[in-house]
Design an enzyme around this catalytic site. Sequence first.
Site, PDB file in Angstrom:
ATOM      1  N   GLU A  47       0.847  -1.199   0.000  1.00 37.73           N
ATOM      2  CA  GLU A  47       0.000   0.000   0.000  1.00 37.73           C
ATOM      3  C   GLU A  47       0.883   1.249   0.000  1.00 37.73           C
ATOM      4  O   GLU A  47       0.619   2.226  -0.698  1.00 37.73           O
ATOM      5  CB  GLU A  47      -0.870   0.084   1.265  1.00 37.73           C
ATOM      6  CG  GLU A  47      -1.702  -1.138   1.588  1.00 37.73           C
ATOM      7  CD  GLU A  47      -0.921  -2.190   2.362  1.00 37.73           C
ATOM      8  OE1 GLU A  47       0.285  -2.366   2.079  1.00 37.73           O
ATOM      9  OE2 GLU A  47      -1.498  -2.836   3.233  1.00 37.73           O
ATOM     10  N   CYS A  70      -2.002  -3.733   7.375  1.00 41.25           N
ATOM     11  CA  CYS A  70      -1.650  -4.085   8.755  1.00 41.25           C
ATOM     12  C   CYS A  70      -2.039  -2.957   9.704  1.00 41.25           C
ATOM     13  O   CYS A  70      -2.192  -1.800   9.301  1.00 41.25           O
ATOM     14  CB  CYS A  70      -0.167  -4.415   8.858  1.00 41.25           C
ATOM     15  SG  CYS A  70       0.887  -3.005   8.549  1.00 41.25           S
ATOM     16  N   GLU A 290      13.575 -32.788  -1.640  1.00 42.39           N
ATOM     17  CA  GLU A 290      14.162 -33.403  -2.839  1.00 42.39           C
ATOM     18  C   GLU A 290      14.781 -34.704  -2.382  1.00 42.39           C
ATOM     19  O   GLU A 290      15.973 -34.757  -2.097  1.00 42.39           O
ATOM     20  CB  GLU A 290      15.267 -32.512  -3.412  1.00 42.39           C
ATOM     21  CG  GLU A 290      14.790 -31.309  -4.153  1.00 42.39           C
ATOM     22  CD  GLU A 290      15.910 -30.720  -5.014  1.00 42.39           C
ATOM     23  OE1 GLU A 290      16.450 -31.427  -5.900  1.00 42.39           O
ATOM     24  OE2 GLU A 290      16.262 -29.566  -4.774  1.00 42.39           O
ATOM     25  N   SER A 293      12.403 -42.305  -2.366  1.00 40.07           N
ATOM     26  CA  SER A 293      11.133 -42.933  -2.028  1.00 40.07           C
ATOM     27  C   SER A 293      10.876 -43.000  -0.521  1.00 40.07           C
ATOM     28  O   SER A 293       9.747 -42.780  -0.058  1.00 40.07           O
ATOM     29  CB  SER A 293      11.226 -44.346  -2.607  1.00 40.07           C
ATOM     30  OG  SER A 293      10.047 -44.962  -2.608  1.00 40.07           O
TER      31      SER A 293
END
Length: 363
Positions: A47, A70, A290, A293
Amino acid sequence: MQHALQVARQGLGHVEPNPAVGAVIVDENLNWIADGFHQKFGGPHAEIDAIAAAGERTRGAELFVTLEPCSHHGKTPPCADAVIAAGFRRVVIGCQDPAPHVAGNGIARIQEAGIDVAVGVCEDEAIDLIAPFRKLMLQKQPWVHAKWAMTLDGRIATRTGHSKWISNEQSRAEVHRLRGHMDAIITGAGTVRADNPTLTARPAGPRKAMRVVVDTDGGSIVSDGNLLKTINEAPLLLCAAEASATSDHVKMLAGLGVEVFTTSKTDRSAALAQLLAELGRRNITNVLVEAGSGLLGSFFDGRHVDEVHVFVAPKIVGGTGALSPIGGQGMAQVSEDASINSMLVQQFGNDLLIEGRLRSSAS
Ligand SMILES: NC(=O)c1ccc[n+]([C@@H]2O[C@H](COP(=O)([O-])OP(=O)(O)OC[C@H]3O[C@@H](n4cnc5c(N)ncnc54)[C@H](OP(=O)(O)O)[C@@H]3O)[C@@H](O)[C@H]2O)c1
């Protein structure tokens, strides 16, 4: 508001742990006067940026802002006061601020000053834009991105564990771009042993991520490995079991500059919840998993994943023993929780990148 949302996105990666916010000022006929966005952490809010660009033309104008202004003194004075002082006729807000110290107070302040306020315009998109910030505010945990590259037959490595490279060079460049927007990159012991990764963004992005290795005893981190070789480039945190904290190896790692965080939970998903709570305490907003499995499986079993980035390469490697991306226990039935929302598909050379948010995620 669509324009404000677009402008806001330029701040992603630069403003965290703050939210990305955009603002547009228009005259009574909706003619554009100025726009602005939150450009960097500690810098002016959207803003204020837009008001500065508009100068005296804010008098009687309308302000469109993606997030509630805010109402508190933080790194900058309250935006609600600046909005009131600027003399707007009307203020249109995308969504309420989830931060407990704002949560409607900014809206109330502007309304009490006699300004017409509308809340909830393009609300879903406004909430989506700040989803990581929202999760951090409401759950005190970072937004978890899971990334993997797989073959057309759904394998992340061959039966021997070989995985370099499944995806092509353009896809891997996109992974580095993604890394550059993260606060932490998490991997598992199996990936460190198999791939000897560095886990840095090359080239560097707007953020420098801490590397986190989840490894019961820290044995995967070895002195001639790439993680230790690059210890001065980005912080390295070992997430190990409590019982390993006093081992000679872990002490040696600590002596070399590795930060050690230990989990008391033996359940693997619960241990990750402890890690995520610790990262949340540090105001870490976005983390990228990253891993292989095993670790991805624990993240999904614990429902810790919010967003996926899946590269699919037109290759077929086969093999019953070749790893699929998500191990762990998995689901007993295909439920709605398995679905991806707002899916985006892009092409990088011959690879596809499929991205989306989990329906079960926090946003
Ligand atoms: N294509 C891709 O995108 C991609 C990406 C990454 C890796 N990979 C491939 O994936 C393979 C490695 O997969 P992986 O499953 O063996 O390795 P991983 O997921 O990276 O690591 C799993 C290991 O982490 C440790 N661990 C500690 N706490 C855990 C927890 N809470 N939950 C789960 N694991 C925890 C366990 O080892 P300890 O019990 O020893 O601690 C576990 O075996 C390699 O072949 C690698 O090349 C492929």
